[in-house]
Design a protein around this motif. Structure first.
Motif, short mmCIF file in Angstrom:
data_model
loop_
_atom_site.label_atom_id
_atom_site.label_comp_id
_atom_site.label_asym_id
_atom_site.label_seq_id
_atom_site.Cartn_x
_atom_site.Cartn_y
_atom_site.Cartn_z
N GLU A 82 9.32 30.19 31.02
CA GLU A 82 10.75 30.16 30.70
C GLU A 82 11.59 30.04 31.97
O GLU A 82 12.55 29.28 32.01
CB GLU A 82 11.16 31.41 29.93
CG GLU A 82 10.66 31.45 28.51
CD GLU A 82 10.97 32.77 27.81
OE1 GLU A 82 11.69 33.62 28.37
OE2 GLU A 82 10.47 32.95 26.68
N ARG A 83 11.23 30.83 32.99
CA ARG A 83 11.99 30.78 34.26
C ARG A 83 11.91 29.39 34.88
O ARG A 83 12.92 28.85 35.33
CB ARG A 83 11.44 31.80 35.26
CG ARG A 83 12.08 33.15 35.18
CD ARG A 83 11.73 34.03 36.37
NE ARG A 83 10.31 34.13 36.66
CZ ARG A 83 9.47 34.95 36.04
NH1 ARG A 83 9.90 35.75 35.11
NH2 ARG A 83 8.21 34.97 36.38
N TYR A 85 11.38 26.54 33.40
CA TYR A 85 12.15 25.62 32.58
C TYR A 85 13.64 25.79 32.84
O TYR A 85 14.38 24.81 33.01
CB TYR A 85 11.82 25.85 31.10
CG TYR A 85 12.62 25.00 30.14
CD1 TYR A 85 12.48 23.61 30.14
CD2 TYR A 85 13.50 25.58 29.25
CE1 TYR A 85 13.22 22.83 29.26
CE2 TYR A 85 14.23 24.80 28.37
CZ TYR A 85 14.08 23.44 28.38
OH TYR A 85 14.82 22.67 27.52
N LEU A 86 14.11 27.04 32.90
CA LEU A 86 15.53 27.30 33.13
C LEU A 86 15.96 26.86 34.54
O LEU A 86 17.09 26.40 34.72
CB LEU A 86 15.85 28.77 32.90
CG LEU A 86 15.74 29.22 31.44
CD1 LEU A 86 15.92 30.72 31.33
CD2 LEU A 86 16.71 28.47 30.55
N GLU A 87 15.07 26.95 35.52
CA GLU A 87 15.38 26.48 36.86
C GLU A 87 15.58 24.97 36.87
O GLU A 87 16.49 24.46 37.52
CB GLU A 87 14.28 26.87 37.84
CG GLU A 87 14.29 28.34 38.20
CD GLU A 87 13.08 28.75 39.04
OE1 GLU A 87 12.34 27.87 39.53
OE2 GLU A 87 12.89 29.96 39.20
N LEU A 89 16.51 23.19 34.28
CA LEU A 89 17.77 22.95 33.57
C LEU A 89 18.98 23.21 34.46
O LEU A 89 19.97 22.49 34.39
CB LEU A 89 17.86 23.83 32.32
CG LEU A 89 16.96 23.47 31.17
CD1 LEU A 89 17.16 24.45 30.02
CD2 LEU A 89 17.19 22.05 30.69
N ALA A 90 18.90 24.25 35.28
CA ALA A 90 20.02 24.60 36.15
C ALA A 90 20.31 23.49 37.16
O ALA A 90 21.45 23.33 37.60
CB ALA A 90 19.73 25.91 36.88
N ALA A 100 21.84 24.32 23.54
CA ALA A 100 21.04 25.54 23.37
C ALA A 100 19.92 25.30 22.36
O ALA A 100 18.78 25.76 22.56
CB ALA A 100 21.93 26.69 22.92
N ARG A 103 17.24 23.20 24.02
CA ARG A 103 16.49 24.03 24.98
C ARG A 103 15.47 24.89 24.25
O ARG A 103 14.32 25.01 24.70
CB ARG A 103 17.45 24.92 25.78
CG ARG A 103 18.21 24.19 26.84
CD ARG A 103 18.86 25.13 27.83
NE ARG A 103 19.73 26.12 27.21
CZ ARG A 103 21.04 26.03 27.14
NH1 ARG A 103 21.67 25.00 27.67
NH2 ARG A 103 21.75 26.98 26.56
N GLN A 104 15.86 25.48 23.12
CA GLN A 104 14.94 26.34 22.38
C GLN A 104 13.78 25.53 21.81
O GLN A 104 12.63 25.97 21.83
CB GLN A 104 15.67 27.09 21.27
CG GLN A 104 14.82 28.14 20.60
CD GLN A 104 14.31 29.19 21.56
OE1 GLN A 104 15.08 29.76 22.33
NE2 GLN A 104 13.02 29.47 21.55
N LEU A 107 11.50 24.78 24.69
CA LEU A 107 10.81 25.98 25.11
C LEU A 107 9.70 26.34 24.12
O LEU A 107 8.59 26.71 24.52
CB LEU A 107 11.81 27.14 25.25
CG LEU A 107 11.36 28.34 26.03
CD1 LEU A 107 10.84 27.94 27.41
CD2 LEU A 107 12.51 29.32 26.18
#
Length: 168
Positions: A82-83, A85-87, A89-90, A100, A103-104, A107
């Motif tokens: 998750e981290r 993936y979020l990095e 995305l950021a 959102a 993204r889900q 994920l």
């Protein structure tokens, strides 16, 4: 309720009464978060209930620890995924960032792929990841894994077959 199912429920009930607080404390020491520790302690007993029948458990705490440790490993892998993936995305410009819901969905797909890859033999998984994530050619993978190219082709065939089965 079948006799074996009743015996399993009785066994889990006894294990829960005797060891739940201890297991939650053990998980709390490992995780440092009482809510997550409580969730994983609960999940450990749910995992026991999903068994087909009761088994003779000689060392209940060792048995529970083994199940709970696997859940901790899964949790840490999921959080790392998750981290990462979020990095990614950021780093995307605002117009390219997914919603959102998107993204889900992504994920969830990553989690399914992670579980699928986790079920592969280590060499097959490593060859697949070297090919798909690192972009290595089969000959390069063969050198890195110290096997011949034919073995890499077999590994990749197994990995792709597992991926196709995972889509069903």
């Amino acid at each position: 309720m079948a006799a074996t199912e009743s015996a399993l429920h009785q066994q889990v009930e006894t294990l829960y009464a005797d060891h739940h607080n201890w297991l939650r404390g053990w998980l709390l020491k490992r995780l440092g978060d009482s809510c997550t520790a409580a969730d994983l302690a609960h999940d450990t007993f749910v995992r026991l209930l999903s068994r087909q029948d009761a088994v003779a458990i000689q060392e209940p705490r060792a048995y529970l620890t083994c199940i709970a440790n696997g859940l901790v490993i899964n949790l840490r892998q999921r959080r790392a995924l998750e981290r990462a993936y979020l990095e990614v995305l950021a780093g995307l410009p605002e117009p390219l960032a997914p919603s959102a819901e998107q993204r889900q969905i992504a994920l969830d797909a990553l989690m399914r792929i992670d579980r699928l890859l986790d079920g592969l033999p280590p060499r097959v998984r490593e060859a697949f990841l070297l090919s798909q994530l690192d972009g290595l050619k089969y000959a390069e993978i063969a050198l890195q894994l110290n096997v011949d190219v034919r073995s890499v082709k077999r590994y990749m065939a197994k990995a792709f077959a597992a991926c196709l089965q995972g889509l069903d």
